[in-house]
Scaffold this motif. Structure first.
Motif, PDB file in Angstrom:
ATOM      1  N   ASN A 294       0.796  -1.212   0.000  1.00  0.00           N
ATOM      2  CA  ASN A 294       0.000   0.000   0.000  1.00  0.00           C
ATOM      3  C   ASN A 294       0.839   1.277   0.000  1.00  0.00           C
ATOM      4  OD1 ASN A 294      -2.945  -0.890   0.281  1.00  0.00           O
ATOM      5  ND2 ASN A 294      -1.871  -2.166   1.747  1.00  0.00           N
ATOM      6  N   ALA A 295       2.112   1.146  -0.275  1.00  0.00           N
ATOM      7  CA  ALA A 295       2.967   2.322  -0.337  1.00  0.00           C
ATOM      8  C   ALA A 295       2.675   3.140  -1.587  1.00  0.00           C
ATOM      9  CB  ALA A 295       4.432   1.903  -0.334  1.00  0.00           C
ATOM     10  N   LEU A 296       2.954   4.417  -1.490  1.00  0.00           N
ATOM     11  CA  LEU A 296       2.924   5.290  -2.665  1.00  0.00           C
ATOM     12  C   LEU A 296       4.237   5.050  -3.409  1.00  0.00           C
ATOM     13  CD1 LEU A 296       2.048   7.565  -4.501  1.00  0.00           C
ATOM     14  CD2 LEU A 296       2.613   9.192  -2.703  1.00  0.00           C
ATOM     15  N   THR A 297       4.169   4.278  -4.494  1.00  0.00           N
ATOM     16  CA  THR A 297       5.392   3.837  -5.169  1.00  0.00           C
ATOM     17  C   THR A 297       5.922   4.843  -6.170  1.00  0.00           C
ATOM     18  OG1 THR A 297       4.032   2.628  -6.768  1.00  0.00           O
ATOM     19  CG2 THR A 297       4.861   1.397  -4.870  1.00  0.00           C
TER      20      THR A 297
ATOM     21  N   PHE B 246      -3.973   1.289   4.026  1.00  0.00           N
ATOM     22  CA  PHE B 246      -2.930   2.186   4.500  1.00  0.00           C
ATOM     23  C   PHE B 246      -2.979   2.293   6.024  1.00  0.00           C
ATOM     24  CE2 PHE B 246      -3.314   3.191   0.105  1.00  0.00           C
ATOM     25  CZ  PHE B 246      -2.095   3.679  -0.300  1.00  0.00           C
TER      26      PHE B 246
ATOM     27  N   THR C 138       4.987   4.393   5.683  1.00  0.00           N
ATOM     28  CA  THR C 138       5.482   3.939   4.383  1.00  0.00           C
ATOM     29  C   THR C 138       6.826   3.268   4.565  1.00  0.00           C
ATOM     30  OG1 THR C 138       6.433   6.147   4.011  1.00  0.00           O
ATOM     31  CG2 THR C 138       4.295   5.699   3.011  1.00  0.00           C
TER      32      THR C 138
ATOM     33  N   SER D 145      10.636   5.076   0.426  1.00  0.00           N
ATOM     34  CA  SER D 145       9.529   5.289  -0.505  1.00  0.00           C
ATOM     35  C   SER D 145       8.982   6.711  -0.353  1.00  0.00           C
ATOM     36  CB  SER D 145       8.411   4.275  -0.264  1.00  0.00           C
ATOM     37  OG  SER D 145       7.801   4.501   0.992  1.00  0.00           O
TER      38      SER D 145
ATOM     39  N   GLU E  53       0.463   6.094  -7.652  1.00  0.00           N
ATOM     40  CA  GLU E  53       0.553   4.684  -8.006  1.00  0.00           C
ATOM     41  C   GLU E  53       0.967   3.839  -6.816  1.00  0.00           C
ATOM     42  OE1 GLU E  53       2.882   4.074 -11.532  1.00  0.00           O
ATOM     43  OE2 GLU E  53       2.156   5.929 -12.447  1.00  0.00           O
ATOM     44  N   ASN E  54       0.357   2.646  -6.744  1.00  0.00           N
ATOM     45  CA  ASN E  54       0.789   1.642  -5.761  1.00  0.00           C
ATOM     46  C   ASN E  54       0.540   0.259  -6.345  1.00  0.00           C
ATOM     47  OD1 ASN E  54      -1.910   0.986  -5.434  1.00  0.00           O
ATOM     48  ND2 ASN E  54      -1.982   1.435  -3.267  1.00  0.00           N
TER      49      ASN E  54
ATOM     50  N   ARG F  61      -1.590  -2.018  -5.339  1.00  0.00           N
ATOM     51  CA  ARG F  61      -2.924  -2.604  -5.141  1.00  0.00           C
ATOM     52  C   ARG F  61      -3.835  -2.430  -6.344  1.00  0.00           C
ATOM     53  NH1 ARG F  61      -5.778  -4.695  -1.052  1.00  0.00           N
ATOM     54  NH2 ARG F  61      -4.045  -4.397   0.376  1.00  0.00           N
TER      55      ARG F  61
ATOM     56  N   TRP G  18      -5.705   6.861  -8.250  1.00  0.00           N
ATOM     57  CA  TRP G  18      -4.622   5.902  -8.020  1.00  0.00           C
ATOM     58  C   TRP G  18      -4.630   4.876  -9.141  1.00  0.00           C
ATOM     59  CZ3 TRP G  18      -1.199   5.438  -3.718  1.00  0.00           C
ATOM     60  CH2 TRP G  18      -1.359   6.440  -2.756  1.00  0.00           C
TER      61      TRP G  18
END
Length: 204
Positions: free
Chosen positions: A8-11, A141, A155, A159, A189-190, A192, A203
């Motif tokens: 669930n990180a903000l990649t 999250f 996070t 990241s 983007e993540n 999931r 997202w």
């Protein structure tokens, strides 16, 4: 690394800009060339777009170096670099309209200046912070720091960090009017998958 947190990180982030070539050159000057993607904007946007990107650095000299590079590359100054109760920093607006804040909690320099960025934080303006917090928790999250109108999610190390801030408060912190309409011109983007939060942030 916690697998759930990683999923669930903000990649990565994608900014929609009117001139991708110019924007690519600008963000490379800031040292963000490998931290974000760019695409050509297709939707109109007016005023405050509802988010800021904060670059967290280790000392005032680094903040000044990045801010000076941004200004030289075409950014306009919103808040000049200055000391404050919480540290040192300044805010600029990129040629594409994105608001970028560069800050440090330190008030003294301890090493030669550099443009090294320690953390990148994306703050999203939320019309209802508790409701948006619940939405993100339901999407996996995990809240970290949380007080009043501000939430920062846990996070993985290294990241991009993600936070929520009441819209008026975020605009005030950025130094711009809170009014705005149209596209956020931001895609997050993540791992999931696709969803859209209560304030219209997409997202992928």
């Amino acid at each position: 690394m916690n697998t759930t947190t990683a999923v669930n990180a903000l990649t990565s982030i994608t900014l929609e800009v009117t001139d991708p070539a110019a924007a690519e050159s600008f963000y490379a000057e800031l040292g963000l060339g490998d931290r974000l993607s760019l695409s050509e904007a297709s939707e109109p946007s007016e005023g405050f777009r509802g988010f800021t990107i904060s670059l967290i650095v280790s000392q005032p000299a680094n903040a000044e170096a990045i801010l000076n590079a941004a200004i030289a590359a075409g950014a306009s100054v919103i808040k000049p670099a200055a000391k404050s109760l919480w540290g040192f920093g300044g805010t600029v607006q990129a040629p594409d309209g994105t608001i970028v804040k560069v800050a440090t909690s330190k008030k003294k320099n301890t090493e030669p200046p550099s443009r090294r960025i320690d953390d990148v934080v994306v703050l999203l303006a939320a019309s209802d912070v508790p409701a948006s917090k619940r939405f993100y928790v339901e999407h996996g999250f995990t809240p970290g720091k949380s007080f009043g109108s501000y939430v920062e999610f846990d996070t993985p190390q290294g990241s991009i960090k993600l936070g929520l801030y009441k819209r008026n408060a975020l605009a005030k912190d950025a130094g711009v009017p809170a009014d705005g309409s149209g596209s956020h011109r931001l895609v997050l983007e993540n791992a999931r998958g696709q969803f859209t939060d209560p304030d219209g942030f997409a997202w992928a």
